[in-house]
Design an enzyme around this catalytic site. Structure first.
Site, PDB file in Angstrom:
ATOM      1  N   GLY A   1       0.814  -1.203   0.000  1.00 15.66           N
ATOM      2  CA  GLY A   1       0.000   0.000   0.000  1.00 15.66           C
ATOM      3  C   GLY A   1       0.846   1.251   0.000  1.00 15.66           C
TER       4      GLY A   1
ATOM      5  N   ASP B   1      -1.730  -6.962   7.595  1.00 13.69           N
ATOM      6  CA  ASP B   1      -3.171  -6.815   7.419  1.00 13.69           C
ATOM      7  C   ASP B   1      -3.578  -7.487   6.110  1.00 13.69           C
ATOM      8  OD1 ASP B   1      -1.910  -4.819   5.856  1.00 13.69           O
ATOM      9  OD2 ASP B   1      -3.676  -3.541   5.911  1.00 13.69           O
TER      10      ASP B   1
ATOM     11  N   GLU C   1       5.177  -5.407   7.638  1.00 12.78           N
ATOM     12  CA  GLU C   1       4.616  -4.249   8.355  1.00 12.78           C
ATOM     13  C   GLU C   1       5.285  -3.947   9.688  1.00 12.78           C
ATOM     14  OE1 GLU C   1       1.854  -5.346   5.201  1.00 12.78           O
ATOM     15  OE2 GLU C   1       2.906  -6.528   6.726  1.00 12.78           O
TER      16      GLU C   1
END
Length: 349
Positions: free
Chosen positions: A70, A150, A142
Site C-alpha cells: 500500500g 493486514d 509491516e
C-alpha cells in the site's frame, strides 16, 4: 466500470474471455493507492457474474515486482491531516476487495513476479492460481514500520505449517518461490519466460495449458530446513520469550532472527503475535479482516507508526526510536485495545 480517476495507474482490458487487470505504477513497484483499489474492485465486481469472462488475470508492469504493498506515505499524511479517516476509508475498500477475491467463484490468476509485499499479498494471494518465478519475493513487512500484517495476511500466515507463518509475520522477511509455496502463499512455479504468454491468455483453457506446459519445481528454499528451530522457538504467546529462545538457540539462523526482531517495533510484534494466535479460532477470512481493520485503525494512534514511516520511508535513516524500546516494557492495555471495536465502527461486508 474502472475508476476514471486513475487511468494511468491501472489498465483494465478484456482479452477474449479473460479480464486482465494490470497495475501500471512501476516507479513505485505498483504500490496501491485508494484510486487504484477502487478501479480494481469495480472491475472485479463487474466481471464476477459476467458469463463472457471465464477468469481474471492480475499482473504488474515493470521488472521490479507485482506490487510492493500500500501507499504508506498516504497513511502517514492521513494521520496528520484528517485523523486517519482517509486511511481507514482506503482499508475498508481494500479489505472488502480482499474478501471478494477469496470468494470470487472464478479463477483469479495472479502473476507474482518480483516483489509482492503487504497489499500485494492481499491482492494476489487470496485467490488462485498464484504463479511465482525464481525472482518472486513475498513478504508481510509491516512490523518494520510499526504496523501489523493486514489484508488477511495474518489469516494466511496462521495457516502455514508449524510456526513458519509466525516467523514471517514477526520478522517481515521475504521468501522466495519454494518457501512461498510451502507456506501456502503460491500455487505454481514457472520460468519468467512463461509470464508474457500467461499475461496475454484469451481463455481459462489457454491459461491452464500454459501452466501445464511451463510448471517447474523451484530451487529449494530454506524454511523446510529451518522449521526445526522455528517451531522450537516461536511457540507461545509472549514475544519476549520467543526472542530469548532465539538468542539461546544454537542455530545461527535463529540468533539472526532474534537480531532482526530486536529492530522491529516491540508493540507491533506483540500485537502481530496475538493476531496470529487469534486467527486460529476465527471462522473465516472475513472475521480476520474485521480483526485487521481494528488493529490498523487503532495503530494510527500509536507514535511507533509515525516513527516507523519516518525512519523507513521519509528520512530513510533506518533508525526508528520505538516507544517502548524493549519488548519487556510493552503495555498490555495497548495490545488489548488493538482488538477492540475500531474508531468509528468496525468493518462490515
Amino acid at each position: 466500470m474502472p475508476d476514471s480517476h486513475a487511468p494511468e495507474l491501472v489498465r483494465v482490458v478484456v482479452q477474449g474471455r479473460v479480464g486482465r487487470i494490470t497495475l501500471t505504477r512501476p516507479q513505485a513497484i505498483n504500490a496501491l493507492t485508494h484510486a487504484m483499489i477502487r478501479t480494481i474492485f469495480a472491475s472485479l465486481l463487474q466481471w464476477q457474474d459476467d458469463p463472457e469472462i471465464e477468469c481474471v488475470l492480475l499482473d504488474g508492469e515493470g521488472p521490479r515486482g507485482f506490487c510492493a504493498g500500500g501507499d504508506i506515505k498516504a497513511v502517514s499524511i492521513s494521520t496528520l491531516i484528517d485523523g486517519g479517516d482517509s486511511a481507514r476509508a482506503l482499508w475498508r475498500e481494500e479489505y472488502r476487495m480482499n474478501a471478494v477475491l477469496a470468494d470470487y467463484g472464478k479463477p483469479v490468476v495472479a502473476l507474482l513476479n518480483g516483489i509482492t509485499y503487504g497489499g500485494g499479498v492481499g491482492l494476489g494471494c487470496h485467490a488462485g492460481p498464484r504463479v511465482v518465478t525464481a525472482d518472486s519475493r513475498l513478504a508481510m513487512p509491516e512490523t518494520i514500520i510499526g504496523l501489523v500484517p493486514d489484508v488477511g495476511g495474518t489469516w494466511l500466515l496462521a495457516r502455514a505449517p508449524g510456526e513458519l507463518g509466525t516467523h514471517l509475520a514477526l520478522t517481515g522477511l521475504p521468501v522466495g518461490p519454494a518457501d512461498a509455496m510451502l507456506c501456502g502463499l503460491a500455487d505454481v512455479h514457472t520460468p519468467a519466460g512463461a509470464l508474457p504468454d500467461l499475461a496475454h491468455a484469451t481463455s481459462w483453457k489457454v491459461v491452464q495449458d500454459i501452466l501445464d506446459t511451463w510448471a517447474t519445481t523451484p530451487e529449494p528454499g530454506h524454511l523446510a530446513t529451518d522449521r526445526e528451530w522455528i517451531d522450537r522457538c516461536y511457540n507461545g504467546d509472549d514475544v519476549a520469550a520467543i526472542i530469548e529462545r532465539l538468542e539461546d538457540d544454537p542455530a545461527p539462523a535463529a540468533q539472526e532472527a532474534a537480531r532482526v526482531l530486536l529492530t522491529r517495533s516491540p508493540t507491533s510484534l506483540q500485537i502481530t503475535l496475538t493476531a496470529i494466535r487469534r486467527c486460529t479460532d476465527l471462522p473465516d477470512l472475513r472475521a480476520a479482516l474485521v480483526q485487521d481493520y481494528r488493529m490498523m485503525s487503532h495503530s494510527l494512534d500509536r507514535d511507533d507508526v509515525r516513527e516507523g514511516i519516518r525512519a523507513q520511508v521519509v528520512d530513510k535513516d533506518r533508525k526508528p526510536r520505538w516507544n517502548p524500546a524493549r519488548v519487556q516494557d510493552i503495555d498490555p492495555a495497548v495490545v488489548a485495545r488493538a482488538f477492540t471495536e475500531a474508531p468509528g465502527g468496525d468493518l462490515t461486508f
